[in-house]
Design an enzyme around this catalytic site. Structure first.
Site, mmCIF file in Angstrom:
data_model
loop_
_atom_site.group_PDB
_atom_site.id
_atom_site.type_symbol
_atom_site.label_atom_id
_atom_site.label_comp_id
_atom_site.label_asym_id
_atom_site.label_seq_id
_atom_site.Cartn_x
_atom_site.Cartn_y
_atom_site.Cartn_z
ATOM 1 N N LYS A 193 -13.665 40.004 20.929
ATOM 2 C CA LYS A 193 -13.433 39.848 22.360
ATOM 3 C C LYS A 193 -14.442 38.910 23.027
ATOM 4 C CE LYS A 193 -11.011 44.242 23.044
ATOM 5 N NZ LYS A 193 -10.964 45.513 23.789
ATOM 6 N N LYS A 213 -2.972 42.536 13.337
ATOM 7 C CA LYS A 213 -2.307 43.757 13.790
ATOM 8 C C LYS A 213 -1.473 43.490 15.041
ATOM 9 C CE LYS A 213 -5.299 45.858 17.214
ATOM 10 N NZ LYS A 213 -5.618 47.133 17.849
ATOM 11 N N LYS A 227 -1.305 44.669 22.014
ATOM 12 C CA LYS A 227 -0.811 44.437 23.373
ATOM 13 C C LYS A 227 -1.570 43.320 24.070
ATOM 14 C CE LYS A 227 -3.585 48.324 25.139
ATOM 15 N NZ LYS A 227 -3.554 49.567 25.920
#
Length: 332
Positions: free
Chosen positions: A113, A194, A197
Site C-alpha cells: 500500500k 488475489k 476490492k
C-alpha cells in the site's frame, strides 16, 4: 460449557467481493452457531488512507447489511462497529508500545500500500497493532480469515507472547481459522494476484451486489489457460484452477466431480455454467441485502452489538492496564 471465542472484521471500503465471501464470510456464518462470535466493521482501519466521511458512514451500514444478508444473525453473533468501542483504540496504543518498528516494516500489506507513494500515514504503518488489539481484546481463540491475513495473525501472536512474557499471562494466543480450499480466491484477470476490492480494474472481481448480466459479462471475460481442458492444476493452469475453486465452493461440488462433468467440453460451456451458478447463489443474498438495508434497523443492531462488545472488552483492558501499571486506580 463456555463457547470458544471467535473474532474477525472487514473494512467498510470498496465493494465486498466473491473472494471475501468464499474466503471469509462463509466461515463467519458457519462458526457463529458453535462459537461466541464477534464480527466487526473495522472503520478505524479504513481511515489509514483518505476516505470521504459521508461515503464511509454509508459503507458502514452497507457492510453491516451484507453481513446479515449472507447469514449472520445478530442474535447469534455480536455485530458492531470498531470505533463505537473505545477499548480498541486504547489497547491499540498500548500494543504500539510493545510492537517493534522492524516487524511492522516487514508487513506485506504495508509494503504494497505504500509502494510508489510520496508519503503515507503513520496509521498505515502501525495499523497491525490495532488489528492485534481487535483480536486480543476479546481473548479470541480463533480468527476466521483469508490467506492474505495470515501474516497479521502471526504478528498478533508475537505481540501477545511478548506482552505475556513481560507482564504476566494476559492474552489468549489466537489461532488462524482458514478454509483448506478457497482461502485465497484469485483475480479473474490475473490469477497470480488475489481477488481484491481495491483493484482498480472492476473486471478483476465479482462483487456481491453485481447484477446478473454483469456477472455473466465478467465471467465470459475471465482469463483462462492455453489448452482447452477443464482440469485442476494450480501450477500449470492457474486461471482455470481458480475458476474451478470458485465453482466448487459456490455449487458445493467437489473439483473431481466438476472435472468429470466437463470432460471433452471447452471453457465456454464451463464459464457460462459458472456464471449461472453465481447468479443463482447471489440472488437471494442481494434480495435480503436490499430488504435489510432499507429496514431502518441497522443502527439499532449496531448499537446493541457495541454494548455487548464493550462489556466483553472491558475485563481484558482493565487487566492490561493493571498489568502495565496504568491509571490512577489499580483496583480495576
Amino acid at each position: 460449557m463456555q463457547k470458544t471465542r471467535v473474532f474477525s472484521g472487514i473494512q467498510p471500503t470498496g465493494q465486498i467481493t466473491l473472494g471475501n465471501y468464499l474466503g471469509a464470510l462463509k466461515q463467519f456464518v458457519n462458526v457463529q452457531h458453535t462459537s461466541d462470535a464477534f464480527y466487526c466493521v473495522v472503520d478505524l482501519h479504513a481511515i489509514t488512507v483518505p476516505q470521504d466521511p459521508k461515503q464511509l458512514r454509508e459503507r458502514i451500514l452497507d457492510l453491516t447489511s451484507l453481513y446479515i444478508a449472507v447469514g449472520l444473525d445478530p442474535t447469534q453473533s455480536t455485530l458492531f462497529v470498531q470505533s463505537d468501542v473505545a477499548e480498541h483504540s486504547e489497547l491499540g496504543w498500548i500494543l504500539q508500545c510493545v510492537a517493534h518498528m522492524g516487524e511492522l516494516s516487514r508487513m506485506t500489506q504495508y509494503k504494497e500500500k505504500s509502494d510508489g507513494k510520496d508519503s503515507v500515514t503513520v496509521g498505515l504503518f502501525t495499523y497491525p497493532t490495532l488489528m492485534a488489539a481487535d483480536i486480543l481484546l476479546y481473548q479470541s481463540s480463533f480468527v476466521p480469515v483469508g490467506d492474505d491475513q495470515k501474516q497479521h495473525l502471526e504478528l498478533t501472536r508475537d505481540i501477545a507472547e511478548r506482552f505475556n512474557a513481560r507482564f504476566g499471562k494476559t492474552f489468549t494466543l489466537p489461532e488462524v481459522l482458514m478454509l483448506k480450499q478457497g482461502a485465497r480466491i484469485m483475480s479473474l484477470d490475473d490469477p497470480s494476484n488475489k481477488m481484491s476490492k481495491s483493484n482498480p480494474n472492476p473486471q478483476s472481481r465479482i462483487e456481491m451486489l453485481d447484477p446478473p448480466d454483469l456477472i455473466r459479462k465478467k465471467m465470459s471475460r475471465a482469463v483462462t489457460d492455453s489448452d482447452r481442458e477443464v482440469r485442476y492444476d494450480p501450477k500449470l493452469k492457474p486461471a482455470v484452477s481458480n475458476l474451478l475453486t470458485i465453482y466448487s465452493l459456490s455449487a458445493n461440488k467437489s473439483i473431481e466431480e466438476i472435472e468429470h462433468d466437463y470432460q471433452g467440453k471447452g471453457y465456454g460451456d464451463f464459464k457460462k455454467d459458472l456464471a449461472e451458478i453465481l447468479v443463482a447463489m447471489l440472488d437471494p443474498i442481494q434480495k435480503r441485502y436490499a430488504e435489510v438495508r432499507n429496514s431502518g434497523e441497522i443502527e439499532g443492531i449496531l448499537a446493541r452489538g457495541a454494548e455487548r462488545a464493550r462489556i466483553a472488552a472491558k475485563p481484558t483492558l482493565d487487566l492490561v492496564k493493571r498489568q502495565v501499571g496504568l491509571g490512577s486506580t489499580q483496583h480495576l
